[in-house]
Design an enzyme around this catalytic site. Structure first.
Site, PDB file in Angstrom:
ATOM      1  N   HIS A 189      80.433 125.389  -5.377  1.00  0.00           N
ATOM      2  CA  HIS A 189      80.758 124.989  -4.123  1.00  0.00           C
ATOM      3  C   HIS A 189      79.515 125.295  -3.183  1.00  0.00           C
ATOM      4  O   HIS A 189      79.658 126.339  -2.747  1.00  0.00           O
ATOM      5  CB  HIS A 189      82.012 125.124  -3.516  1.00  0.00           C
ATOM      6  CG  HIS A 189      82.352 124.245  -2.114  1.00  0.00           C
ATOM      7  ND1 HIS A 189      83.500 123.840  -1.613  1.00  0.00           N
ATOM      8  CD2 HIS A 189      81.370 124.201  -0.828  1.00  0.00           C
ATOM      9  CE1 HIS A 189      83.112 123.267  -0.754  1.00  0.00           C
ATOM     10  NE2 HIS A 189      81.954 123.610  -0.280  1.00  0.00           N
ATOM     11  N   HIS A 214      76.268 123.774  -0.501  1.00  0.00           N
ATOM     12  CA  HIS A 214      75.566 122.691   0.147  1.00  0.00           C
ATOM     13  C   HIS A 214      73.959 122.997   0.272  1.00  0.00           C
ATOM     14  O   HIS A 214      73.526 123.947   0.919  1.00  0.00           O
ATOM     15  CB  HIS A 214      76.234 122.716   1.625  1.00  0.00           C
ATOM     16  CG  HIS A 214      77.536 122.384   1.943  1.00  0.00           C
ATOM     17  ND1 HIS A 214      78.251 121.183   2.097  1.00  0.00           N
ATOM     18  CD2 HIS A 214      78.522 123.323   1.877  1.00  0.00           C
ATOM     19  CE1 HIS A 214      79.384 121.386   2.075  1.00  0.00           C
ATOM     20  NE2 HIS A 214      79.775 122.573   2.088  1.00  0.00           N
ATOM     21  N   LYS A 227      84.647 114.154  -4.095  1.00  0.00           N
ATOM     22  CA  LYS A 227      85.408 114.890  -3.241  1.00  0.00           C
ATOM     23  C   LYS A 227      85.946 114.340  -2.120  1.00  0.00           C
ATOM     24  O   LYS A 227      85.737 113.337  -1.635  1.00  0.00           O
ATOM     25  CB  LYS A 227      84.423 115.883  -2.278  1.00  0.00           C
ATOM     26  CG  LYS A 227      85.082 116.994  -1.424  1.00  0.00           C
ATOM     27  CD  LYS A 227      84.291 118.158  -1.073  1.00  0.00           C
ATOM     28  CE  LYS A 227      84.915 119.254  -0.417  1.00  0.00           C
ATOM     29  NZ  LYS A 227      84.099 120.245   0.308  1.00  0.00           N
ATOM     30  N   HIS A 245      88.720 118.964   0.401  1.00  0.00           N
ATOM     31  CA  HIS A 245      88.590 119.702   1.606  1.00  0.00           C
ATOM     32  C   HIS A 245      89.758 119.707   2.254  1.00  0.00           C
ATOM     33  O   HIS A 245      90.447 118.666   2.873  1.00  0.00           O
ATOM     34  CB  HIS A 245      87.475 119.261   2.710  1.00  0.00           C
ATOM     35  CG  HIS A 245      87.424 120.248   3.748  1.00  0.00           C
ATOM     36  ND1 HIS A 245      86.228 120.711   4.146  1.00  0.00           N
ATOM     37  CD2 HIS A 245      88.310 120.354   4.597  1.00  0.00           C
ATOM     38  CE1 HIS A 245      86.610 121.518   5.077  1.00  0.00           C
ATOM     39  NE2 HIS A 245      87.772 121.250   5.579  1.00  0.00           N
ATOM     40  N   HIS A 292      87.483 126.107  -0.858  1.00  0.00           N
ATOM     41  CA  HIS A 292      87.627 127.211   0.237  1.00  0.00           C
ATOM     42  C   HIS A 292      88.814 127.555   0.664  1.00  0.00           C
ATOM     43  O   HIS A 292      89.166 127.359   2.097  1.00  0.00           O
ATOM     44  CB  HIS A 292      86.547 126.884   1.366  1.00  0.00           C
ATOM     45  CG  HIS A 292      86.448 125.590   1.560  1.00  0.00           C
ATOM     46  ND1 HIS A 292      87.669 124.892   2.119  1.00  0.00           N
ATOM     47  CD2 HIS A 292      85.272 124.619   1.847  1.00  0.00           C
ATOM     48  CE1 HIS A 292      87.156 123.654   2.201  1.00  0.00           C
ATOM     49  NE2 HIS A 292      85.934 123.261   2.315  1.00  0.00           N
ATOM     50  N   ASP A 328      80.486 127.934  -0.637  1.00  0.00           N
ATOM     51  CA  ASP A 328      80.557 127.164   0.475  1.00  0.00           C
ATOM     52  C   ASP A 328      79.150 127.479   1.336  1.00  0.00           C
ATOM     53  O   ASP A 328      79.235 127.472   2.476  1.00  0.00           O
ATOM     54  CB  ASP A 328      81.660 127.144   1.141  1.00  0.00           C
ATOM     55  CG  ASP A 328      82.065 126.150   2.240  1.00  0.00           C
ATOM     56  OD1 ASP A 328      80.931 125.318   2.220  1.00  0.00           O
ATOM     57  OD2 ASP A 328      82.852 126.007   3.130  1.00  0.00           O
TER      58      ASP A 328
HETATM   59  O1  DOR Z   1      81.553 125.617   7.446  1.00  0.00           O
HETATM   60  C1  DOR Z   1      81.556 124.385   6.667  1.00  0.00           C
HETATM   61  N1  DOR Z   1      80.264 123.803   6.702  1.00  0.00           N
HETATM   62  N2  DOR Z   1      82.544 123.926   6.051  1.00  0.00           N
HETATM   63  C2  DOR Z   1      82.246 122.904   5.563  1.00  0.00           C
HETATM   64  O2  DOR Z   1      83.363 122.139   5.127  1.00  0.00           O
HETATM   65  C3  DOR Z   1      81.042 122.095   5.442  1.00  0.00           C
HETATM   66  C4  DOR Z   1      80.018 122.876   5.637  1.00  0.00           C
HETATM   67  C5  DOR Z   1      78.824 122.144   5.983  1.00  0.00           C
HETATM   68  O3  DOR Z   1      78.382 121.217   5.447  1.00  0.00           O
HETATM   69  O4  DOR Z   1      77.882 122.661   6.847  1.00  0.00           O
HETATM   70 ZN    ZN Z   2      81.677 123.089   1.861  1.00  0.00          ZN
END
Ligand code: DOR
Ligand code: ZN
Length: 351
Positions: free
Chosen positions: A12, A14, A95, A134, A169, A249
């Site tokens: 997971h 980003h 997702k 999520h 998460h 995450d």
């Molecule tokens: O804290 C977070 N940031 N939780 C998420 O689910 C998305 C993520 C983001 O993309 O910034």
């Molecule tokens: Zn995330």
């Protein structure tokens, strides 16, 4: 003292796109052999979009050392054909972002829409695509949002008994216990930050607190909860069931989104990629469970996703490491804190 483990995976992350991707990609690729790339920012709703983002990732990291695993978002527009096409494009997961619960989720789904998505879930089950959640119920009630979402997910677990699903998460004791009660088609990811922090730290009052001042870098979704929740998450991370594995995450935001003075607000997300493995080794040692680290980072997730275990290895060294104040122009997770371990070497070839 050194610890040598199989190269880890991050199920997971980003990575973003454009300038941000260029800045952060190597911090994931230098530690993880594979990472599941989250589809919220930029929005990735189809297989061809996932293919384009994957090509962009390969402008910054070499395919010989890192494999991005691609995911798409499920929206009200997703059809069974969308899933079939995505499968042909190599997408491994789709997702659900309930509407409005986190960054980039305005295009997410409502609970009513979710109930209309049976044909999409059935197709995912048929083609063997993992459903990631999520797991927060939309609307008011932030602290109980995870618990309230679990019955909604359970309906999908019961209706699609061969569909693999991941509660992403996990942030609560109830979430951990729910995953434990579910059949083996259901697993959960655990972040590094949920193993370290509680709501007190965000409010500046906990172990990592700073004299009662709010800590924007500890603001993320789902928000940190109580110490009993954190404690249950640490127990899950070291348990041998195979149901829990690492998903960092790591979610970078430019500093002017973490401290947006004009708008007076702060984006949710922790940039943990640069410190993830060192922080985990430090945590697992404190739990007297260093021998459990490799399963959590390098085996349980791969097995759940039906992927081969990685070749190659990571060497961690027990030494004091003060996390730098900035990495790639952003403040990383645990900036300025002292960790007990450091990543010393990564071997990409088989060990
Ligand atoms: O804290 C977070 N940031 N939780 C998420 O689910 C998305 C993520 C983001 O993309 O910034
Ligand atoms: Zn995330």
């Amino acid at each position: 003292m050194i610890l040598k483990i199989r190269r880890p995976d991050d199920f997971h992350v980003h990575l973003r796109d454009g300038a941000m991707l260029r800045q952060v990609a190597r911090h994931t690729a230098s530690q993880f052999a594979r990472a599941l790339v989250m589809p919220n920012v930029p929005p990735i709703d189809t297989g061809p979009q996932a293919e384009r983002l994957k090509s962009e990732i390969f402008q910054h990291v070499s395919p010989s050392s890192f494999t991005p695993l691609m995911a798409i978002r499920l929206t009200a527009k997703t059809t069974p054909e969308t899933i079939q096409e995505a499968k042909r494009c190599g997408v491994v997961a789709a997702k659900v972002y309930p509407q409005g619960v986190t960054t980039g989720s305005h295009g997410g789904v409502t609970i009513d829409q979710l109930q209309q998505m049976g044909a999409v879930f059935a197709t995912m089950q048929d083609v063997g695509m993992v459903l990631c959640w999520h797991g927060e119920f939309p609307g008011p009630g932030w602290l109980s949002a995870e618990q309230r979402m679990l019955p909604e997910i359970r309906k999908v677990v019961d209706d699609f008994p061969r569909l693999k699903q991941v509660l992403e998460h996990i942030s609560t004791r109830e979430g951990v216990e729910w995953v434990r009660r579910c059949p083996d088609t259901v697993a959960g990811t655990i972040t590094v930050h949920h193993l370290f922090l509680t709501l007190d730290d965000l409010g500046g009052r906990g172990q990592f607190g700073r004299g009662g001042m709010l800590q924007p870098h500890y603001f993320y979704a789902p928000i940190a909860k109580e110490d009993s929740d954190r404690q249950t998450l640490t127990e899950a991370a070291i348990e041998p069931s195979g149901k829990f594995f690492l998903g960092t995450d790591s979610a970078p935001h430019p500093i002017d989104r973490k401290f947006n003075v004009d708008a007076g607000c702060c984006a949710a997300g922790v940039f943990s990629a640069p410190v993830a493995m060192a922080a985990l080794a430090t945590k697992f040692e404190a739990l007297n469970a260093l021998d459990r680290l490799e399963d959590f980072t390098s085996a349980h997730g791969a097995r759940f996703y039906g992927l081969p275990l990685n070749e190659g290895s990571m060497v961690l060294e027990k030494q004091v490491w003060v996390v730098p104040g900035t990495v790639a122009g952003m403040v990383p997770f645990l900036a300025g804190e002292e960790l007990g371990w450091k990543v010393a070497d990564v071997e990409i070839a088989s060990r």
